[in-house]
Design an enzyme around this catalytic site. Structure first.
Site, PDB file in Angstrom:
ATOM      1  N   CYS A   3       0.864  -1.185   0.000  1.00 33.51           N
ATOM      2  CA  CYS A   3       0.000   0.000   0.000  1.00 33.51           C
ATOM      3  C   CYS A   3       0.896   1.230   0.000  1.00 33.51           C
ATOM      4  O   CYS A   3       2.081   1.138  -0.378  1.00 33.51           O
ATOM      5  CB  CYS A   3      -0.997  -0.020   1.165  1.00 33.51           C
ATOM      6  N   ASN A   6       2.235   1.442   4.388  1.00 35.86           N
ATOM      7  CA  ASN A   6       2.539   0.176   5.076  1.00 35.86           C
ATOM      8  C   ASN A   6       2.223   0.250   6.574  1.00 35.86           C
ATOM      9  O   ASN A   6       2.875  -0.394   7.389  1.00 35.86           O
ATOM     10  CB  ASN A   6       3.996  -0.266   4.848  1.00 35.86           C
ATOM     11  N   CYS A   8      -1.556   0.862   7.364  1.00 36.06           N
ATOM     12  CA  CYS A   8      -3.001   0.593   7.489  1.00 36.06           C
ATOM     13  C   CYS A   8      -3.429  -0.655   6.724  1.00 36.06           C
ATOM     14  O   CYS A   8      -3.755  -1.683   7.329  1.00 36.06           O
ATOM     15  CB  CYS A   8      -3.820   1.788   6.991  1.00 36.06           C
ATOM     16  N   ARG A   9      -3.430  -0.595   5.389  1.00 40.39           N
ATOM     17  CA  ARG A   9      -4.007  -1.685   4.590  1.00 40.39           C
ATOM     18  C   ARG A   9      -3.077  -2.892   4.460  1.00 40.39           C
ATOM     19  O   ARG A   9      -3.491  -4.030   4.696  1.00 40.39           O
ATOM     20  CB  ARG A   9      -4.391  -1.160   3.193  1.00 40.39           C
ATOM     21  N   SER A  10      -1.833  -2.674   4.029  1.00 38.24           N
ATOM     22  CA  SER A  10      -0.993  -3.846   3.723  1.00 38.24           C
ATOM     23  C   SER A  10      -0.584  -4.663   4.952  1.00 38.24           C
ATOM     24  O   SER A  10      -0.469  -5.893   4.835  1.00 38.24           O
ATOM     25  CB  SER A  10       0.215  -3.464   2.855  1.00 38.24           C
ATOM     26  N   ASP A 117      -8.277   3.885   0.999  1.00 38.20           N
ATOM     27  CA  ASP A 117      -7.317   4.229   2.051  1.00 38.20           C
ATOM     28  C   ASP A 117      -8.093   4.708   3.274  1.00 38.20           C
ATOM     29  O   ASP A 117      -8.781   5.724   3.213  1.00 38.20           O
ATOM     30  CB  ASP A 117      -6.400   5.341   1.526  1.00 38.20           C
TER      31      ASP A 117
END
Ligand code: 4NP
Length: 145
Positions: A3, A6, A8-10, A117
């Site tokens: 993301c 690195n 939040c999402r990934s 995001d």
């Protein structure tokens, strides 16, 4: 799993996919295209939603995606269009490019949808992201095992 930050999402995608694959056979990692959060722990809200579903991602640390990741990994899943363009810009050849996939294409083939995001939003954004990633990682794990 890639993301922007690195945090939040990934890291969520990393924790979720790891939980669905045998660790002796698969190496799962995550990275950000940006360097803002190198060495940082995941966002508290990602840690909290992971914990809610029984996963501990609190020990992960942010790192930046680098060209050598193309040599270490067979599949590179990006969260959005901007991540896709940033990762592709580091590719050296068609073999590198062929490794890069939109993670939501696992659920919605060829649509190139973004995992939104959640950084600037509220907790519900993290819940939403968790559910999307859990479904996509379920398909990835089924396909690979
Ligand atoms: P991520 O979210 O890409 O899912 O980790 C973000 C985290 C931090 C920032 C942007 C997005 N930031 O601008 O610091």
């Amino acid at each position: 799993m890639v993301c922007l930050g690195n945090i939040c999402r990934s890291p969520l995608a990393e924790g979720i996919l790891k939980s669905k694959l045998p660790s002796d056979l698969f190496k799962v990692d995550s990275a950000g295209t940006a360097n803002y959060h190198v060495g940082n722990s995941p966002d508290k809200r990602s840690v909290a939603v992971a914990r809610k579903y029984g996963l501990d991602i609190s020990n992960l640390k942010g790192r930046q995606f680098k060209t050598s990741d193309f040599d270490l990994f067979d599949l590179i899943y990006v969260m959005d269009d901007s991540n896709f363009n940033n990762v592709i810009s580091l590719a050296r050849n068609d073999e590198d490019i062929a490794k890069v996939k939109f993670i939501l294409n696992e659920i919605y083939p060829n649509q190139n949808y973004d995992v939104p995001d959640p950084y600037y939003g509220g907790d519900e954004g993290f819940e939403n992201v968790y559910k999307m990633l859990d479904e996509a990682c379920g398909v990835i794990a089924e396909t690979l095992t």
